[in-house]
Every structure is written in structure tokens, then in C-alpha cells.
Design a protein around this motif. Structure first.
Motif, PDB file in Angstrom:
ATOM      1  N   ALA A  32       0.829  -1.056  -0.083  1.00  0.00           N
ATOM      2  CA  ALA A  32       0.200  -0.083  -0.046  1.00  0.00           C
ATOM      3  C   ALA A  32       0.893   1.264  -0.008  1.00  0.00           C
ATOM      4  CB  ALA A  32      -0.897   0.096   1.048  1.00  0.00           C
ATOM      5  N   LEU A  33       1.959   1.244   0.691  1.00  0.00           N
ATOM      6  CA  LEU A  33       2.898   2.458   1.114  1.00  0.00           C
ATOM      7  C   LEU A  33       3.690   2.392  -0.367  1.00  0.00           C
ATOM      8  CD1 LEU A  33       3.570   2.243   4.695  1.00  0.00           C
ATOM      9  CD2 LEU A  33       1.948   3.862   3.702  1.00  0.00           C
ATOM     10  N   THR A  34       3.992   1.606  -0.853  1.00  0.00           N
ATOM     11  CA  THR A  34       5.212   1.666  -1.836  1.00  0.00           C
ATOM     12  C   THR A  34       4.610   1.529  -3.420  1.00  0.00           C
ATOM     13  OG1 THR A  34       5.857  -0.500  -1.829  1.00  0.00           O
ATOM     14  CG2 THR A  34       7.045   1.166  -0.399  1.00  0.00           C
ATOM     15  N   ILE A  35       3.526   1.046  -3.635  1.00  0.00           N
ATOM     16  CA  ILE A  35       2.933   1.007  -4.791  1.00  0.00           C
ATOM     17  C   ILE A  35       1.699   1.484  -5.030  1.00  0.00           C
ATOM     18  CG2 ILE A  35       2.321  -0.988  -6.537  1.00  0.00           C
ATOM     19  CD1 ILE A  35       5.187  -1.117  -5.842  1.00  0.00           C
ATOM     20  N   VAL A  36       0.705   1.243  -4.119  1.00  0.00           N
ATOM     21  CA  VAL A  36      -0.618   1.970  -4.414  1.00  0.00           C
ATOM     22  C   VAL A  36      -0.790   3.368  -4.287  1.00  0.00           C
ATOM     23  CG1 VAL A  36      -2.926   1.966  -3.605  1.00  0.00           C
ATOM     24  CG2 VAL A  36      -1.558  -0.406  -3.719  1.00  0.00           C
ATOM     25  N   LEU A  37      -0.306   3.895  -2.982  1.00  0.00           N
ATOM     26  CA  LEU A  37      -0.195   5.305  -2.660  1.00  0.00           C
ATOM     27  C   LEU A  37       0.750   6.229  -3.730  1.00  0.00           C
ATOM     28  CD1 LEU A  37      -0.873   7.622  -0.764  1.00  0.00           C
ATOM     29  CD2 LEU A  37       1.248   7.063   0.560  1.00  0.00           C
ATOM     30  N   PRO A  38       1.958   5.790  -3.925  1.00  0.00           N
ATOM     31  CA  PRO A  38       2.774   6.564  -5.007  1.00  0.00           C
ATOM     32  C   PRO A  38       2.299   6.656  -6.322  1.00  0.00           C
ATOM     33  CG  PRO A  38       4.125   4.827  -4.311  1.00  0.00           C
ATOM     34  CD  PRO A  38       2.823   4.912  -3.525  1.00  0.00           C
ATOM     35  N   SER A  39       1.601   5.265  -6.764  1.00  0.00           N
ATOM     36  CA  SER A  39       0.826   5.284  -8.065  1.00  0.00           C
ATOM     37  C   SER A  39      -0.307   6.153  -8.158  1.00  0.00           C
ATOM     38  CB  SER A  39       0.303   3.876  -8.537  1.00  0.00           C
ATOM     39  OG  SER A  39       1.629   3.054  -8.360  1.00  0.00           O
ATOM     40  N   ILE A  40      -1.077   6.184  -7.046  1.00  0.00           N
ATOM     41  CA  ILE A  40      -2.068   7.075  -7.010  1.00  0.00           C
ATOM     42  C   ILE A  40      -1.648   8.781  -7.163  1.00  0.00           C
ATOM     43  CG2 ILE A  40      -3.986   8.248  -5.705  1.00  0.00           C
ATOM     44  CD1 ILE A  40      -4.367   5.498  -4.472  1.00  0.00           C
ATOM     45  N   THR A  45      -1.355  13.523 -10.572  1.00  0.00           N
ATOM     46  CA  THR A  45      -0.357  14.652 -11.186  1.00  0.00           C
ATOM     47  C   THR A  45      -0.521  14.785 -12.346  1.00  0.00           C
ATOM     48  OG1 THR A  45       0.948  14.437  -9.210  1.00  0.00           O
ATOM     49  CG2 THR A  45       1.849  15.449 -11.006  1.00  0.00           C
ATOM     50  N   ALA A  46      -0.405  13.498 -13.127  1.00  0.00           N
ATOM     51  CA  ALA A  46      -0.061  13.583 -14.595  1.00  0.00           C
ATOM     52  C   ALA A  46      -1.570  13.724 -15.058  1.00  0.00           C
ATOM     53  CB  ALA A  46       0.395  12.088 -15.014  1.00  0.00           C
ATOM     54  N   LEU A  47      -2.800  13.195 -14.715  1.00  0.00           N
ATOM     55  CA  LEU A  47      -3.885  13.305 -15.424  1.00  0.00           C
ATOM     56  C   LEU A  47      -5.041  14.274 -14.891  1.00  0.00           C
ATOM     57  CD1 LEU A  47      -4.403   9.262 -15.670  1.00  0.00           C
ATOM     58  CD2 LEU A  47      -3.277  11.014 -17.363  1.00  0.00           C
ATOM     59  N   VAL A  48      -4.700  14.867 -13.985  1.00  0.00           N
ATOM     60  CA  VAL A  48      -5.528  15.815 -13.521  1.00  0.00           C
ATOM     61  C   VAL A  48      -4.858  17.310 -13.404  1.00  0.00           C
ATOM     62  CG1 VAL A  48      -7.130  16.425 -11.532  1.00  0.00           C
ATOM     63  CG2 VAL A  48      -6.641  14.043 -12.013  1.00  0.00           C
ATOM     64  N   ALA A 147      12.860  -1.213  -4.021  1.00  0.00           N
ATOM     65  CA  ALA A 147      13.241  -1.698  -5.240  1.00  0.00           C
ATOM     66  C   ALA A 147      11.950  -1.722  -6.073  1.00  0.00           C
ATOM     67  CB  ALA A 147      13.931  -2.958  -5.350  1.00  0.00           C
ATOM     68  N   ALA A 148      10.841  -2.254  -5.497  1.00  0.00           N
ATOM     69  CA  ALA A 148       9.700  -2.487  -6.252  1.00  0.00           C
ATOM     70  C   ALA A 148       8.960  -1.149  -6.466  1.00  0.00           C
ATOM     71  CB  ALA A 148       8.723  -3.325  -5.386  1.00  0.00           C
ATOM     72  N   MET A 149       9.039  -0.069  -5.599  1.00  0.00           N
ATOM     73  CA  MET A 149       8.474   1.044  -5.663  1.00  0.00           C
ATOM     74  C   MET A 149       9.240   1.912  -6.922  1.00  0.00           C
ATOM     75  SD  MET A 149       8.431   4.405  -3.018  1.00  0.00           S
ATOM     76  CE  MET A 149      10.356   4.478  -3.042  1.00  0.00           C
ATOM     77  N   MET A 150      10.438   1.746  -7.048  1.00  0.00           N
ATOM     78  CA  MET A 150      11.361   2.456  -7.888  1.00  0.00           C
ATOM     79  C   MET A 150      10.973   1.721  -9.213  1.00  0.00           C
ATOM     80  SD  MET A 150      12.526   4.920  -6.654  1.00  0.00           S
ATOM     81  CE  MET A 150      13.295   5.509  -8.071  1.00  0.00           C
ATOM     82  N   ILE A 151      11.000   0.557  -9.353  1.00  0.00           N
ATOM     83  CA  ILE A 151      10.591   0.103 -10.753  1.00  0.00           C
ATOM     84  C   ILE A 151       9.115   0.541 -11.331  1.00  0.00           C
ATOM     85  CG2 ILE A 151      10.074  -2.192 -11.829  1.00  0.00           C
ATOM     86  CD1 ILE A 151      12.374  -3.554 -10.048  1.00  0.00           C
ATOM     87  N   VAL A 152       8.280   0.253 -10.464  1.00  0.00           N
ATOM     88  CA  VAL A 152       6.743   0.509 -10.849  1.00  0.00           C
ATOM     89  C   VAL A 152       6.766   2.192 -11.104  1.00  0.00           C
ATOM     90  CG1 VAL A 152       4.419   0.983  -9.923  1.00  0.00           C
ATOM     91  CG2 VAL A 152       5.682  -1.134  -9.339  1.00  0.00           C
ATOM     92  N   LEU A 153       7.433   3.192 -10.217  1.00  0.00           N
ATOM     93  CA  LEU A 153       7.263   4.450 -10.595  1.00  0.00           C
ATOM     94  C   LEU A 153       7.891   4.815 -11.802  1.00  0.00           C
ATOM     95  CD1 LEU A 153       7.579   6.185  -6.807  1.00  0.00           C
ATOM     96  CD2 LEU A 153       5.400   5.772  -8.206  1.00  0.00           C
ATOM     97  N   GLU A 154       8.940   4.453 -12.022  1.00  0.00           N
ATOM     98  CA  GLU A 154       9.765   4.775 -13.052  1.00  0.00           C
ATOM     99  C   GLU A 154       9.014   4.238 -14.558  1.00  0.00           C
ATOM    100  OE1 GLU A 154      12.435   6.440 -13.699  1.00  0.00           O
ATOM    101  OE2 GLU A 154      12.527   6.751 -11.409  1.00  0.00           O
ATOM    102  N   MET A 157       6.009   6.636 -14.849  1.00  0.00           N
ATOM    103  CA  MET A 157       6.342   8.229 -15.005  1.00  0.00           C
ATOM    104  C   MET A 157       6.834   8.162 -16.692  1.00  0.00           C
ATOM    105  SD  MET A 157       8.461   9.314 -11.780  1.00  0.00           S
ATOM    106  CE  MET A 157       7.940   9.455 -10.216  1.00  0.00           C
ATOM    107  N   LEU A 158       7.691   7.199 -17.189  1.00  0.00           N
ATOM    108  CA  LEU A 158       7.980   7.241 -18.361  1.00  0.00           C
ATOM    109  C   LEU A 158       6.828   6.915 -19.390  1.00  0.00           C
ATOM    110  CD1 LEU A 158      11.038   4.568 -18.356  1.00  0.00           C
ATOM    111  CD2 LEU A 158      11.142   7.027 -19.001  1.00  0.00           C
ATOM    112  N   PHE A 159       5.753   6.237 -18.768  1.00  0.00           N
ATOM    113  CA  PHE A 159       4.339   6.140 -19.572  1.00  0.00           C
ATOM    114  C   PHE A 159       3.674   7.038 -19.708  1.00  0.00           C
ATOM    115  CE2 PHE A 159      -0.132   4.721 -19.846  1.00  0.00           C
ATOM    116  CZ  PHE A 159      -0.186   4.326 -21.104  1.00  0.00           C
ATOM    117  N   LEU A 160       3.490   8.172 -18.410  1.00  0.00           N
ATOM    118  CA  LEU A 160       2.516   9.225 -18.406  1.00  0.00           C
ATOM    119  C   LEU A 160       3.358  10.434 -18.798  1.00  0.00           C
ATOM    120  CD1 LEU A 160       0.810   7.976 -14.950  1.00  0.00           C
ATOM    121  CD2 LEU A 160      -0.012   8.160 -17.421  1.00  0.00           C
ATOM    122  N   THR A 161       4.551  10.703 -18.694  1.00  0.00           N
ATOM    123  CA  THR A 161       5.180  11.896 -18.799  1.00  0.00           C
ATOM    124  C   THR A 161       6.417  11.770 -19.782  1.00  0.00           C
ATOM    125  OG1 THR A 161       6.862  11.764 -16.961  1.00  0.00           O
ATOM    126  CG2 THR A 161       4.727  12.525 -16.561  1.00  0.00           C
ATOM    127  N   GLY A 162       6.829  10.470 -20.329  1.00  0.00           N
ATOM    128  CA  GLY A 162       7.931  10.427 -21.182  1.00  0.00           C
ATOM    129  C   GLY A 162       9.346  10.486 -20.581  1.00  0.00           C
TER     130      GLY A 162
END
Length: 262
Positions: A32-40, A45-48, A147-154, A157-162
Motif C-alpha cells: 500500500a505504501l510503496t506501490i498503491v499510494l505513490p501510483s495514485i 499529478t499526470a492526469l488531473v 526496489a519495487a517502488m522504484m521499478i513501478v514508479l519509473e 512516469m515514463l508512460f505518463l510523462t515520457g
């Protein structure tokens, strides 16, 4: 460390992974803290478009050198390097306190404490083994979560912001200083209460209070009262390291045959 201590550490780690209830807690909270929350936060940020106004107080506190790039990139850098470290600190607290409570009080619940005390290991060696078991699990969960948080966030971010965003030096301080120190603090507090505790939940209650200062820090960030900086994290790490040393020293005195068998 001798082979008997190493065997006890492995036994404790196997025990915690085989306990489904405890294992699920140690899995769900980091998820919840490293995948769900930062993903939200990333998707908002990117879509709203209006989401930027919610971070304006924090953006105004950033040094000019950290305001490079478009607004979305600045906000995502802010989320990753200034906001997420505070949330992340809950993981070593949770993982280490759960493991420490399971190691010490779990022996009482399973009625194996007397057998353990009859082992060839001295009381000091038993104490060291239990501490190392809790600390190793706490650090393992923390590094895997990071490690999981960085992989998912990167990827997001690449997909949404390039463009991807690299973690700054604050994460180095968190992972190498604060996380180990706060993990030992949580273990020390749990151990001090485990002598009188009869259940795992009771032993964990004291360590839960470590969450409250972190919650206050998170609230302070979102209201613009405080911004987590490298120097603040470094100072926090030094204080926690000193506190961990004091708690470990005090916990040794609490770890006696008489108190454990109560």
C-alpha cells in the motif's frame, strides 16, 4: 556469531514466513505504501490538471535549482524525493516490530520458550539472535519495497510523462541510516515490552507510537509547514541511531530469565 545462533535466526525467519496472518500484514502494508499510494499520486499529478494547486505550498518551498523542468516533472520529483521518504519510514517500523514481537512473545504463545532457554546458547546469544532476526527481516522488507517502488514508479512516469525521475541523495540517507536506525528503535521498544507481554499484539503496541511522529511529519509536508530536506533527514538519522544504541543497551537488562518466564 556461531552456527547455533545462525540456525536460530533462520528458524525465526522461517517461522514468520509460515505464519500467514503475520506474513499478510508484512506484505499488504509495504504494498500500500510503496506501490498503491505513490501510483495514485503519480496518476493524479499526470492526469488531473488541477492537482498542481494542491502541491503549490510545497512547490513554493523548493529551492530554485529544484524547479527545473515542466510542472508535472517538478511535482513528481517532489512526490518521490520529499514526500515518499516519510511514508516509507513506516515500513521498517512495521516489519521489525512484527518480527521482534513474533520472535520473543511468539515463543510464549507457542509454549516453546522454556525449551529455547534450555538450549546451549547463553541468554546474551539468544538476545542477539532474536535482534538480528528482526533486524534482517525489517531490512529485507525495506529494500525489496524500495526496489519495487522504484521499478513501478519509473515505468509509470515514463508512460505518463515520457521521462523518468531518479531518486536523490535523501533516499541514500533513508535506506542506509534512517531505516536501519528506526528498525532497531522499533525492535528495542518491542523487546522492552515483550518481557511482560503475553501476546504478539500486546508486544507491538508500544512500537506503534513511532508512527505518530511520522504522521505529523507527513501532515506538516502537505500543509506546507515543513519540507523534508537532506539535512533534516541526516539529523533525524543521527538522533535515531543514538536512540537505537540506548534502547539496545537498555533492552539487554530487560532480557532476563525471570522476566521472560513470567
Amino acid at each position: 556469531m556461531n552456527t547455533k545462533q545462525l540456525a536460530l535466526i533462520k528458524k525465526d525467519i522461517r517461522g514468520i514466513t509460515s505464519n500467514k496472518q503475520v506474513f499478510m500484514v508484512m506484505l499488504i502494508v509495504p504494498l500500500a505504501l510503496t506501490i498503491v499510494l505513490p501510483s495514485i499520486l503519480v496518476f493524479v499529478t499526470a492526469l488531473v490538471p488541477d492537482a498542481a494547486s494542491d502541491f503549490q505550498a510545497l512547490l513554493n518551498m523548493l529551492p530554485i535549482t529544484e524547479r527545473e523542468g515542466n510542472q508535472d516533472q517538478i511535482i513528481l520529483r517532489l512526490v518521490l524525493n520529499k514526500i515518499m521518504p516519510a511514508f516509507f519510514l513506516m515500513i521498517p517500523i512495521m516489519a521489525s516490530s512484527v518480527m521482534a514481537a513474533s520472535s520473543f512473545v511468539g515463543e510464549k504463545e507457542k509454549h516453546t520458550l522454556e525449551t529455547l532457554l534450555y538450549s546451549p546458547l547463553s541468554l546474551k546469544e539468544l538476545f542477539q539472535s532474536k535482534i538480528l532476526a528482526g533486524f534482517s527481516v525489517g531490512m529485507m522488507v525495506s529494500f525489496i519495497s524500495f526496489a519495487a517502488m522504484m521499478i513501478v514508479l519509473e515505468i509509470e512516469m515514463l508512460f505518463l510523462t515520457g521521462a523518468g525521475i531518479m531518486p536523490d541523495i535523501s533516499w541514500l540517507i533513508v535506506m542506509l541510516l534512517i531505516a536501519p536506525a528506526i528498525s532497531l528503535v522499533a525492535i528495542g521498544i518491542t523487546v522492552r515490552g515483550s518481557a511482560k507481554a503475553q501476546t504478539i499484539e500486546e508486544a507491538q503496541q508500544r512500537a506503534v507510537f513511532l508512527i505518530f511522529p511520522i504522521i505529523a511529519l507527513v501532515i506538516g509536508q502537505f500543509t506546507g509547514v515543513i519540507l523534508v530536506s537532506t539535512w533534516l533527514l541526516l539529523g533525524m538519522g543521527v538522533v535515531l541511531a543514538l536512540l537505537a544504541a540506548l534502547l539496545m543497551k537498555g533492552a539487554v537488562g530487560k532480557f532476563t530469565y525471570e522476566k521472560l518466564l513470567r
